[in-house]
Design a protein around this motif. Sequence first.
Motif, mmCIF file in Angstrom:
data_model
loop_
_atom_site.group_PDB
_atom_site.id
_atom_site.type_symbol
_atom_site.label_atom_id
_atom_site.label_comp_id
_atom_site.label_asym_id
_atom_site.label_seq_id
_atom_site.Cartn_x
_atom_site.Cartn_y
_atom_site.Cartn_z
ATOM 1 N N UNK A 1 0.844 -1.907 -0.129
ATOM 2 C CA UNK A 1 0.081 0.053 0.157
ATOM 3 C C UNK A 1 1.120 1.242 -0.044
ATOM 4 N N UNK A 2 0.563 2.127 -1.015
ATOM 5 C CA UNK A 2 1.841 3.548 -1.371
ATOM 6 C C UNK A 2 0.805 4.601 -1.573
ATOM 7 N N UNK A 3 0.800 5.510 0.138
ATOM 8 C CA UNK A 3 -0.094 6.686 -0.275
ATOM 9 C C UNK A 3 -1.721 6.631 -0.483
ATOM 10 N N UNK A 4 -2.030 4.921 0.063
ATOM 11 C CA UNK A 4 -2.962 5.057 0.079
ATOM 12 C C UNK A 4 -3.855 3.756 -0.772
ATOM 13 N N UNK A 5 -2.760 3.743 -1.660
ATOM 14 C CA UNK A 5 -3.236 3.244 -2.729
ATOM 15 C C UNK A 5 -2.571 1.489 -2.622
ATOM 16 N N UNK A 6 -3.561 0.443 -3.014
ATOM 17 C CA UNK A 6 -3.843 -0.922 -2.955
ATOM 18 C C UNK A 6 -2.574 -0.971 -4.224
ATOM 19 N N UNK A 7 -1.772 -1.634 -3.990
ATOM 20 C CA UNK A 7 -1.062 -2.559 -5.483
ATOM 21 C C UNK A 7 -0.683 -3.925 -5.112
ATOM 22 N N UNK A 8 -1.052 -4.656 -5.962
ATOM 23 C CA UNK A 8 -0.504 -6.255 -6.460
ATOM 24 C C UNK A 8 0.893 -6.273 -5.537
ATOM 25 N N UNK A 9 2.031 -5.393 -6.671
ATOM 26 C CA UNK A 9 3.101 -6.348 -6.160
ATOM 27 C C UNK A 9 3.633 -5.134 -5.975
ATOM 28 N N UNK A 10 4.741 -4.717 -4.607
ATOM 29 C CA UNK A 10 5.675 -4.000 -4.392
ATOM 30 C C UNK A 10 6.140 -3.400 -5.384
ATOM 31 N N UNK A 11 6.689 -1.657 -5.499
ATOM 32 C CA UNK A 11 7.084 -1.156 -6.667
ATOM 33 C C UNK A 11 6.802 -1.134 -7.866
ATOM 34 N N UNK A 12 5.603 -1.756 -8.436
ATOM 35 C CA UNK A 12 4.725 -1.775 -9.658
ATOM 36 C C UNK A 12 3.808 -1.202 -9.510
ATOM 37 N N UNK A 13 3.408 -0.691 -10.433
ATOM 38 C CA UNK A 13 1.725 -0.584 -10.805
ATOM 39 C C UNK A 13 1.651 -0.875 -12.027
ATOM 40 N N UNK A 14 0.736 -2.186 -11.481
ATOM 41 C CA UNK A 14 0.030 -3.023 -12.519
ATOM 42 C C UNK A 14 -1.173 -2.611 -13.442
ATOM 43 N N UNK A 15 -0.823 -2.969 -14.837
ATOM 44 C CA UNK A 15 -1.786 -2.794 -15.752
ATOM 45 C C UNK A 15 -1.924 -2.974 -16.702
ATOM 46 N N UNK A 16 -3.371 -3.824 -17.184
ATOM 47 C CA UNK A 16 -3.825 -4.259 -18.108
ATOM 48 C C UNK A 16 -3.976 -3.957 -18.908
ATOM 49 N N UNK A 17 -3.694 -4.318 -20.386
ATOM 50 C CA UNK A 17 -4.200 -3.821 -21.579
ATOM 51 C C UNK A 17 -4.166 -4.848 -22.885
ATOM 52 N N UNK A 18 -5.070 -4.808 -24.253
ATOM 53 C CA UNK A 18 -4.989 -6.055 -24.947
ATOM 54 C C UNK A 18 -4.655 -5.494 -26.216
ATOM 55 N N UNK A 19 -3.673 -6.094 -26.177
ATOM 56 C CA UNK A 19 -2.828 -5.257 -27.038
ATOM 57 C C UNK A 19 -2.957 -6.547 -28.464
ATOM 58 N N UNK A 20 -2.526 -5.082 -29.369
ATOM 59 C CA UNK A 20 -1.857 -4.171 -30.411
ATOM 60 C C UNK A 20 -3.401 -3.002 -30.503
ATOM 61 N N UNK A 21 -2.624 -2.024 -29.513
ATOM 62 C CA UNK A 21 -4.078 -0.525 -29.656
ATOM 63 C C UNK A 21 -3.446 0.203 -30.256
ATOM 64 N N UNK A 22 -2.248 0.393 -31.121
ATOM 65 C CA UNK A 22 -1.252 1.926 -31.669
ATOM 66 C C UNK A 22 -2.812 3.193 -32.195
ATOM 67 N N UNK A 23 -2.443 4.006 -31.706
ATOM 68 C CA UNK A 23 -1.196 4.182 -31.087
ATOM 69 C C UNK A 23 -1.284 4.858 -29.266
ATOM 70 N N UNK A 24 -2.825 4.042 -28.730
ATOM 71 C CA UNK A 24 -3.009 4.182 -27.261
ATOM 72 C C UNK A 24 -2.017 3.100 -26.542
ATOM 73 N N UNK A 25 -2.054 1.963 -27.230
ATOM 74 C CA UNK A 25 -0.957 0.920 -25.773
ATOM 75 C C UNK A 25 -0.134 -0.040 -27.831
ATOM 76 N N UNK A 26 1.056 -0.222 -27.755
ATOM 77 C CA UNK A 26 1.587 -1.614 -28.318
ATOM 78 C C UNK A 26 3.257 -2.037 -28.366
ATOM 79 N N UNK A 27 3.734 -3.399 -29.254
ATOM 80 C CA UNK A 27 5.208 -3.139 -28.723
ATOM 81 C C UNK A 27 6.056 -2.842 -29.905
#
Length: 289
Positions: free
Chosen positions: A46-72
């Motif tokens: 928990x960082x600044x009251x925010x619950x994180x599933x992994x220490x040291x990381x903010x884990x985001x889900x997405x579905x690739x590819x979808x440029x220009x919003x997210x892609x490899x």
Amino acid sequence: MSRKTPSGKTASRKTSFRRTARWAPAAGLAALALTATACGGDDGATVQGVKLIEKGALTSCTHLPYPPFQSEDKKTGKVVGFDVDVIDLVAKRLGVTQKVVDTPFETMKTGSALNAGKCDIQMGGMTIKPDRTRFMDVSDPYFDATQSLMAKKGSGVRSLDDVKAKKLKLGSQASTTGEEFVRGKGFDPRSFDNSNAELDGLRTGQVAVIVQDDPVVRGWLKDPANSSFELVANLNTGEQYGMWMRKGHNPALVKLTNQVIAQARSDGSYKRIYEKWIGPMPPAAGGGS
């Protein structure tokens, strides 16, 4: 928008790795019934009251590819894009790094990926819709979106009415709001699993016209390989995108994300991200939505 790929693949923004929605109420209810393991494990924090599933990381889900919003990125293997940069601002505020999880869109739109503890937040050009807010918390809008039609140059298409009058085959990306929109107008489009498959369907003549989010179409048209095609019409569907979080679970993250979006709009960060990934920013896009 939408896309379908194998689930469970993860990638740090710093490392390599391998990304909207026919609504299924039953699936959504099942998603609510899931018991999440997100912050119950030893790796959570928990960082600044925010619950994180992994220490040291903010884990985001997405579905690739979808440029220009997210892609490899083909050269570096990193996941990059408009949404990635926005979530990076949230991660920076928390003093952690962003970690991206490539997730089937079906598990994103119902909230089941969040409830199963796969990620803290979901990105990916996800339109804010009442049926989704029943099962997930959503940030303030961060992007005003429209749909566009793309066709071969000289097609004579300038509207959906033209597509119908010319009896042209229309293509769409499965489970997206664009697909929902054209179905609502009486079309039965050929549905492709992801944006790349949809574009290939147009290139290979499987369909004559495709409907897709406007920034995606504009991104495709920057590629010389698509020089024989053009944007033939805009469809103003009144859509806005939001970042999504587990329902009632992480109010501090919702609040922080809203603060970051507002600050980015006011300090110029949003404009820089917009022009990096989309192009010149319309005056109205920089203000609140």
